[in-house]
Design a protein around this motif. Structure first.
Motif, PDB file in Angstrom:
ATOM      1  N   GLU A 142     -15.040 -18.041 -19.172  1.00  0.00           N
ATOM      2  CA  GLU A 142     -15.426 -18.709 -20.410  1.00  0.00           C
ATOM      3  C   GLU A 142     -15.793 -17.693 -21.485  1.00  0.00           C
ATOM      4  OE1 GLU A 142     -18.587 -21.382 -19.626  1.00  0.00           O
ATOM      5  OE2 GLU A 142     -17.403 -22.730 -18.365  1.00  0.00           O
ATOM      6  N   LEU A 143     -16.474 -16.625 -21.066  1.00  0.00           N
ATOM      7  CA  LEU A 143     -16.851 -15.573 -22.012  1.00  0.00           C
ATOM      8  C   LEU A 143     -15.611 -14.906 -22.594  1.00  0.00           C
ATOM      9  CD1 LEU A 143     -18.935 -13.718 -23.366  1.00  0.00           C
ATOM     10  CD2 LEU A 143     -18.903 -12.314 -21.301  1.00  0.00           C
ATOM     11  N   ALA A 144     -14.648 -14.584 -21.737  1.00  0.00           N
ATOM     12  CA  ALA A 144     -13.422 -13.936 -22.204  1.00  0.00           C
ATOM     13  C   ALA A 144     -12.670 -14.833 -23.176  1.00  0.00           C
ATOM     14  CB  ALA A 144     -12.537 -13.580 -21.005  1.00  0.00           C
ATOM     15  N   THR A 145     -12.611 -16.123 -22.877  1.00  0.00           N
ATOM     16  CA  THR A 145     -11.928 -17.069 -23.761  1.00  0.00           C
ATOM     17  C   THR A 145     -12.649 -17.181 -25.098  1.00  0.00           C
ATOM     18  OG1 THR A 145     -11.189 -18.347 -21.849  1.00  0.00           O
ATOM     19  CG2 THR A 145     -11.106 -19.445 -23.988  1.00  0.00           C
ATOM     20  N   TYR A 146     -13.975 -17.218 -25.032  1.00  0.00           N
ATOM     21  CA  TYR A 146     -14.771 -17.344 -26.258  1.00  0.00           C
ATOM     22  C   TYR A 146     -14.617 -16.110 -27.131  1.00  0.00           C
ATOM     23  CZ  TYR A 146     -18.841 -17.957 -29.271  1.00  0.00           C
ATOM     24  OH  TYR A 146     -19.667 -18.088 -30.363  1.00  0.00           O
ATOM     25  N   VAL A 147     -14.671 -14.935 -26.506  1.00  0.00           N
ATOM     26  CA  VAL A 147     -14.556 -13.687 -27.267  1.00  0.00           C
ATOM     27  C   VAL A 147     -13.172 -13.560 -27.900  1.00  0.00           C
ATOM     28  CG1 VAL A 147     -14.508 -11.176 -27.075  1.00  0.00           C
ATOM     29  CG2 VAL A 147     -16.316 -12.472 -25.934  1.00  0.00           C
ATOM     30  N   SER A 148     -12.133 -13.918 -27.152  1.00  0.00           N
ATOM     31  CA  SER A 148     -10.770 -13.815 -27.692  1.00  0.00           C
ATOM     32  C   SER A 148     -10.562 -14.764 -28.869  1.00  0.00           C
ATOM     33  CB  SER A 148      -9.746 -14.124 -26.591  1.00  0.00           C
ATOM     34  OG  SER A 148      -9.891 -15.458 -26.130  1.00  0.00           O
ATOM     35  N   ALA A 149     -11.295 -15.886 -28.880  1.00  0.00           N
ATOM     36  CA  ALA A 149     -11.150 -16.857 -29.964  1.00  0.00           C
ATOM     37  C   ALA A 149     -12.007 -16.507 -31.178  1.00  0.00           C
ATOM     38  CB  ALA A 149     -11.506 -18.260 -29.456  1.00  0.00           C
ATOM     39  N   HIS A 150     -13.073 -15.750 -30.957  1.00  0.00           N
ATOM     40  CA  HIS A 150     -14.018 -15.478 -32.047  1.00  0.00           C
ATOM     41  C   HIS A 150     -14.225 -13.981 -32.290  1.00  0.00           C
ATOM     42  CE1 HIS A 150     -15.119 -19.554 -30.588  1.00  0.00           C
ATOM     43  NE2 HIS A 150     -15.407 -19.797 -31.849  1.00  0.00           N
ATOM     44  N   TRP A 151     -13.286 -13.147 -31.833  1.00  0.00           N
ATOM     45  CA  TRP A 151     -13.515 -11.703 -31.917  1.00  0.00           C
ATOM     46  C   TRP A 151     -13.667 -11.175 -33.346  1.00  0.00           C
ATOM     47  CZ3 TRP A 151     -10.386  -8.355 -34.480  1.00  0.00           C
ATOM     48  CH2 TRP A 151      -9.079  -8.768 -34.754  1.00  0.00           C
ATOM     49  N   VAL A 159     -27.860 -23.749 -25.868  1.00  0.00           N
ATOM     50  CA  VAL A 159     -27.826 -23.608 -24.410  1.00  0.00           C
ATOM     51  C   VAL A 159     -26.400 -23.249 -23.966  1.00  0.00           C
ATOM     52  CG1 VAL A 159     -28.667 -24.579 -22.247  1.00  0.00           C
ATOM     53  CG2 VAL A 159     -29.532 -25.467 -24.404  1.00  0.00           C
ATOM     54  N   GLN A 160     -25.841 -22.242 -24.615  1.00  0.00           N
ATOM     55  CA  GLN A 160     -24.490 -21.768 -24.322  1.00  0.00           C
ATOM     56  C   GLN A 160     -24.575 -20.337 -23.799  1.00  0.00           C
ATOM     57  OE1 GLN A 160     -21.484 -23.321 -24.504  1.00  0.00           O
ATOM     58  NE2 GLN A 160     -22.421 -25.271 -25.126  1.00  0.00           N
ATOM     59  N   ASP A 161     -24.416 -20.172 -22.484  1.00  0.00           N
ATOM     60  CA  ASP A 161     -24.522 -18.839 -21.879  1.00  0.00           C
ATOM     61  C   ASP A 161     -23.463 -17.886 -22.414  1.00  0.00           C
ATOM     62  OD1 ASP A 161     -26.625 -19.752 -20.405  1.00  0.00           O
ATOM     63  OD2 ASP A 161     -25.454 -20.136 -18.589  1.00  0.00           O
ATOM     64  N   LYS A 162     -22.271 -18.416 -22.695  1.00  0.00           N
ATOM     65  CA  LYS A 162     -21.193 -17.542 -23.170  1.00  0.00           C
ATOM     66  C   LYS A 162     -21.521 -16.955 -24.542  1.00  0.00           C
ATOM     67  CE  LYS A 162     -18.658 -21.577 -24.909  1.00  0.00           C
ATOM     68  NZ  LYS A 162     -17.437 -22.408 -24.736  1.00  0.00           N
TER      69      LYS A 162
END
Length: 216
Positions: free
Chosen positions: A6-15, A178-181
């Protein structure tokens, strides 16, 4: 494992936004250290020459260091409001103690015979400072500056509460939702910045140290 995906997906979308926050975070911390050096090094030099000033000045610097970050932010916001200036000023306050103390220690630790020899050669006080004292004291001074840089980068995350921005805004947004990612997307770059800053300042410290002192 799922969290990392989830972190990788979030970072790739918001880098792009995360990269901007990282640059803002680093700029905030380094600006504070820059002003800390401009103020702290001269103060450290002055109290090394006038020893009676050393104890009260170091006491004040140490007292400022013990002020909780949230309390300092709340106080400074009364004058500077929600702005990057609030974060820079608070971080500047925290950089003073290590820079002043390391400069003072570095100058008073020099062998007095070196200063006497320089005076015997007809050097002015400014020439002694520039040619003799600063090059020999730089290694010890860099210890305080290095500590100030790492501490400033680490503390800069809290300064988002004062409107300074940076990676702290991502961390606190993640806490609110409350979003850990989101928390990790802000916390991991902040931690990596501190680690790489420490390594970079260590390399700069070794490079600025005179060869004879490095060999010793």
């Amino acid at each position: 494992m799922e969290l990392m995906q989830e972190l990788a997906t979030y970072v790739s979308a918001h880098w792009p936004r995360l990269l901007g926050l990282t640059v803002q975070h680093l700029k905030l911390a380094l600006t504070a250290v820059f002003y800390g050096v401009l103020v702290g090094v001269p103060i450290g030099y002055v109290i090394s020459r006038y020893r009676k000033l050393a104890e009260p000045v170091l006491w004040v610097a140490n007292a400022l260091q013990t002020i909780p970050a949230l309390a300092l932010i709340g106080f400074v916001m009364l004058f500077l409001g929600l702005s990057p200036a609030t974060g820079i000023f608070c971080l500047f306050v925290y950089t003073l103690m290590p820079i002043i103390r390391s400069t003072h220690t570095a100058i008073i630790s020099l062998d007095p015979a070196l200063i006497e020899a320089a005076e015997g050669m007809g050097m002015t006080r400014w020439q002694i400072l520039r040619i003799v004292q600063l090059p020999l004291a730089l290694a010890v001074m860099m210890v305080g500056i290095r500590l100030a840089v790492v501490m400033s980068i680490g503390t800069a995350s809290i300064m988002s509460l004062g409107g300074a921005g940076g990676l702290g805004s991502e961390i606190f947004a993640g806490i609110d939702r409350v979003q850990d990612k989101m928390i990790l997307a802000g916390a991991l770059p902040a931690a990596l910045l501190a680690i790489f800053a420490d390594l970079g300042m260590g390399a700069l410290e070794r490079w600025l140290t005179p060869r004879g002192l490095r060999q010793a």
